[in-house]
Design an enzyme around this catalytic site. Structure first.
Site, PDB file in Angstrom:
ATOM      1  N   LYS A 131       0.824  -1.210   0.000  1.00 42.90           N
ATOM      2  CA  LYS A 131       0.000   0.000   0.000  1.00 42.90           C
ATOM      3  C   LYS A 131       0.861   1.265   0.000  1.00 42.90           C
ATOM      4  O   LYS A 131       0.529   2.257  -0.629  1.00 42.90           O
ATOM      5  CB  LYS A 131      -0.874  -0.025   1.261  1.00 42.90           C
ATOM      6  CG  LYS A 131      -2.124   0.808   1.134  1.00 42.90           C
ATOM      7  CD  LYS A 131      -3.036   0.588   2.336  1.00 42.90           C
ATOM      8  CE  LYS A 131      -4.105   1.652   2.378  1.00 42.90           C
ATOM      9  NZ  LYS A 131      -4.606   1.887   3.731  1.00 42.90           N
ATOM     10  N   LYS A 177      12.151  -3.145   1.838  1.00 44.14           N
ATOM     11  CA  LYS A 177      10.823  -2.540   1.676  1.00 44.14           C
ATOM     12  C   LYS A 177      10.979  -1.026   1.656  1.00 44.14           C
ATOM     13  O   LYS A 177      11.548  -0.447   2.580  1.00 44.14           O
ATOM     14  CB  LYS A 177       9.936  -2.971   2.839  1.00 44.14           C
ATOM     15  CG  LYS A 177       8.495  -2.621   2.676  1.00 44.14           C
ATOM     16  CD  LYS A 177       7.734  -3.126   3.886  1.00 44.14           C
ATOM     17  CE  LYS A 177       6.389  -3.643   3.509  1.00 44.14           C
ATOM     18  NZ  LYS A 177       5.673  -4.226   4.625  1.00 44.14           N
ATOM     19  N   LEU A 184      14.433  -6.383   5.585  1.00 48.76           N
ATOM     20  CA  LEU A 184      13.664  -7.530   6.072  1.00 48.76           C
ATOM     21  C   LEU A 184      14.283  -8.860   5.651  1.00 48.76           C
ATOM     22  O   LEU A 184      14.935  -8.951   4.606  1.00 48.76           O
ATOM     23  CB  LEU A 184      12.250  -7.481   5.493  1.00 48.76           C
ATOM     24  CG  LEU A 184      11.334  -6.360   5.952  1.00 48.76           C
ATOM     25  CD1 LEU A 184      10.154  -6.232   5.006  1.00 48.76           C
ATOM     26  CD2 LEU A 184      10.867  -6.618   7.382  1.00 48.76           C
ATOM     27  N   GLU A 185      14.029  -9.868   6.452  1.00 47.42           N
ATOM     28  CA  GLU A 185      14.349 -11.231   6.052  1.00 47.42           C
ATOM     29  C   GLU A 185      13.611 -11.528   4.748  1.00 47.42           C
ATOM     30  O   GLU A 185      12.442 -11.160   4.596  1.00 47.42           O
ATOM     31  CB  GLU A 185      13.855 -12.173   7.165  1.00 47.42           C
ATOM     32  CG  GLU A 185      14.022 -13.627   6.879  1.00 47.42           C
ATOM     33  CD  GLU A 185      13.443 -14.500   8.013  1.00 47.42           C
ATOM     34  OE1 GLU A 185      13.168 -13.974   9.113  1.00 47.42           O
ATOM     35  OE2 GLU A 185      13.282 -15.698   7.777  1.00 47.42           O
ATOM     36  N   ALA A 202      11.668 -13.852   2.239  1.00 47.24           N
ATOM     37  CA  ALA A 202      10.854 -15.075   2.287  1.00 47.24           C
ATOM     38  C   ALA A 202      10.729 -15.618   0.862  1.00 47.24           C
ATOM     39  O   ALA A 202       9.866 -15.186   0.107  1.00 47.24           O
ATOM     40  CB  ALA A 202       9.477 -14.777   2.879  1.00 47.24           C
ATOM     41  N   ASP A 249       4.933 -16.680  21.613  1.00 50.00           N
ATOM     42  CA  ASP A 249       6.269 -16.160  21.845  1.00 50.00           C
ATOM     43  C   ASP A 249       6.356 -14.645  21.838  1.00 50.00           C
ATOM     44  O   ASP A 249       7.296 -14.063  22.380  1.00 50.00           O
ATOM     45  CB  ASP A 249       7.207 -16.705  20.768  1.00 50.00           C
ATOM     46  CG  ASP A 249       8.637 -16.785  21.251  1.00 50.00           C
ATOM     47  OD1 ASP A 249       8.863 -17.584  22.170  1.00 50.00           O
ATOM     48  OD2 ASP A 249       9.476 -16.037  20.754  1.00 50.00           O
ATOM     49  N   ASN A 271       5.598  -7.734  22.747  1.00 51.92           N
ATOM     50  CA  ASN A 271       4.395  -7.237  22.093  1.00 51.92           C
ATOM     51  C   ASN A 271       3.567  -6.349  23.005  1.00 51.92           C
ATOM     52  O   ASN A 271       2.515  -5.860  22.636  1.00 51.92           O
ATOM     53  CB  ASN A 271       3.559  -8.420  21.617  1.00 51.92           C
ATOM     54  CG  ASN A 271       2.871  -8.117  20.315  1.00 51.92           C
ATOM     55  OD1 ASN A 271       3.020  -7.032  19.764  1.00 51.92           O
ATOM     56  ND2 ASN A 271       2.106  -9.063  19.833  1.00 51.92           N
ATOM     57  N   THR A 284     -13.343  -6.322   3.418  1.00 52.60           N
ATOM     58  CA  THR A 284     -14.040  -7.429   4.069  1.00 52.60           C
ATOM     59  C   THR A 284     -13.530  -7.583   5.499  1.00 52.60           C
ATOM     60  O   THR A 284     -12.446  -7.120   5.839  1.00 52.60           O
ATOM     61  CB  THR A 284     -13.879  -8.762   3.313  1.00 52.60           C
ATOM     62  OG1 THR A 284     -12.510  -9.126   3.347  1.00 52.60           O
ATOM     63  CG2 THR A 284     -14.380  -8.647   1.893  1.00 52.60           C
TER      64      THR A 284
HETATM   65  P1  AMP Z   1       3.686  -5.494   1.738  1.00 49.24           P
HETATM   66  O1  AMP Z   1       3.905  -4.048   1.488  1.00 49.24           O
HETATM   67  O2  AMP Z   1       4.302  -5.970   3.013  1.00 49.24           O
HETATM   68  O3  AMP Z   1       2.254  -5.914   1.577  1.00 49.24           O
HETATM   69  O4  AMP Z   1       4.516  -6.260   0.596  1.00 49.24           O
HETATM   70  C1  AMP Z   1       4.094  -6.294  -0.728  1.00 49.24           C
HETATM   71  C2  AMP Z   1       4.397  -7.654  -1.342  1.00 49.24           C
HETATM   72  O5  AMP Z   1       5.807  -7.852  -1.438  1.00 49.24           O
HETATM   73  C3  AMP Z   1       3.880  -8.814  -0.522  1.00 49.24           C
HETATM   74  O6  AMP Z   1       2.573  -9.109  -0.812  1.00 49.24           O
HETATM   75  C4  AMP Z   1       4.845  -9.939  -0.932  1.00 49.24           C
HETATM   76  O7  AMP Z   1       4.417 -10.538  -2.128  1.00 49.24           O
HETATM   77  C5  AMP Z   1       6.130  -9.209  -1.175  1.00 49.24           C
HETATM   78  N1  AMP Z   1       7.008  -9.265   0.020  1.00 49.24           N
HETATM   79  C6  AMP Z   1       6.963  -8.432   1.085  1.00 49.24           C
HETATM   80  N2  AMP Z   1       7.885  -8.739   1.990  1.00 49.24           N
HETATM   81  C7  AMP Z   1       8.552  -9.806   1.518  1.00 49.24           C
HETATM   82  C8  AMP Z   1       9.646 -10.610   2.000  1.00 49.24           C
HETATM   83  N3  AMP Z   1      10.207 -10.355   3.171  1.00 49.24           N
HETATM   84  N4  AMP Z   1      10.062 -11.644   1.251  1.00 49.24           N
HETATM   85  C9  AMP Z   1       9.470 -11.895   0.064  1.00 49.24           C
HETATM   86  N5  AMP Z   1       8.447 -11.187  -0.452  1.00 49.24           N
HETATM   87  C10 AMP Z   1       7.989 -10.162   0.247  1.00 49.24           C
END
Ligand code: AMP
Length: 300
Positions: free
Chosen positions: A59, A78, A126-127, A129, A164, A169, A200
């Site tokens: 977003k 990010k 970020l890590e 994924a 955890d 948190n 939703t």
């Molecule tokens: P977000 O702004 O967190 O919704 O990220 C947008 C999109 O980027 C997500 O829907 C994932 O497809 C991809 N994404 C975000 N973070 C990661 C991550 N750490 N590793 C791999 N893909 C990611």
């Protein structure tokens, strides 16, 4: 336990860098002068990274595959636009999420290694994924649903991660009141995309819909909705419009298709109790027969 302040984000896990001689009177830095990075004197910058392909669009900005130059460590970078964060008035929320996420150390919680910013953007390190979004994986299944062993594994990992995140948190607000941060669900629940984009409300618990006070028991409800969605391919109270979804949630209008096993029905029903106090706890979830049946004994 000492906690790093928000400014002092951590170093990335890096390859050993040869120790360099310290100046007289200085403590030798075993990592060399460029590490650890992320402190007030030694900040990350965009120049520290090679930027690769876009991983996705969010977003408030985009996520890119990136490699930290010195360590060759692969991360997801990010990029958030300050102007958009300001416009949506979510800077405080972001600050809070950075604070929480950078302190969490759990195998099932995405690591935040650090952050930095320039004039217009904020960057989160970020890590990565590699297998991407759970929701896409769910959609790719032959029947758009996971089988019982796989669902059970994910629910065990969710229950464990939720259990955890407790001390980290909990935050304190301006008046010193305890605040439970709802970190996690907004990011990781498979319907987060739909929730933010189409409005939703499938994961909302009855107490929130009815405007009552709520606590961390809302996570148990969401865990029940998630279990159902994994096994069935859609959330339990899905309906044509929001009013109908509200009605079904507040009545706990729960129906299972015939392929759902008795064990799965039992854990879901115990999580989706209208009275938050009656919901099965995370500890009890991890001991539930449906979890034990499909998961190797816990390592802990
Ligand atoms: P977000 O702004 O967190 O919704 O990220 C947008 C999109 O980027 C997500 O829907 C994932 O497809 C991809 N994404 C975000 N973070 C990661 C991550 N750490 N590793 C791999 N893909 C990611």
């Amino acid at each position: 336990m000492s906690r790093a302040p928000l400014q002092a984000t951590e170093n990335l896990p890096n390859r050993p860098i040869p120790a360099e001689a310290a100046k007289p009177g200085e403590k030798p830095n075993p990592y060399g002068p460029n590490f650890p990075k992320g402190g007030p004197q030694n900040k990350w910058t965009l120049q520290d990274f090679d930027i690769g392909r876009p991983l996705g669009k969010g977003k408030f900005g985009n996520v890119y595959l990136a490699r930290e130059k010195a360590s060759k460590y692969i991360v997801a970078l990010k990029v958030l636009f300050k102007s958009q964060l300001q416009k949506a008035q979510v800077e405080h929320q972001l600050r809070r999420e950075i604070e929480i996420q950078s302190h969490l150390r759990h195998p099932n919680i995405l690591r935040l290694f650090g952050y930095f910013y320039d004039e217009t953007r904020i960057y989160l390190i970020l890590e990565f994924a590699p297998r991407g979004e759970m929701y896409k994986s769910l959609q790719k299944q032959p029947k758009q649903r996971f089988d019982e062993p796989r669902s059970s594994k994910y629910i065990r990992q969710m229950a464990d991660a939720l259990r955890d995140i407790k001390p980290e948190n909990l935050l304190l607000d301006m008046k010193g009141e305890l605040k439970i941060a709802d970190f996690g669900w907004s990011v990781h629940a498979p319907t987060s995309k739909r929730a933010t984009m189409c409005g939703t409300l499938d994961y909302l618990p009855p107490e929130m819909i009815e405007g009552q006070t709520h606590d961390d028991k809302v996570d148990l409800w969401s865990l029940g909705v998630l279990t159902y969605e994994f096994l069935v391919g859609k959330p339990p109270f899905e309906a044509g419009d929001n009013n109908e979804t509200y009605r079904r949630i507040t009545k706990v209008d729960l129906k299972f298709p015939p392929h759902v096993s008795d064990g799965a029905k039992d854990i879901i029903s115990q999580l989706l109790m209208k009275d938050p106090a009656k919901r099965i706890t995370l500890d009890k979830c991890l001991e539930h027969p449906w979890i034990l049946e499909h998961n190797a004994p816990a390592k802990k």
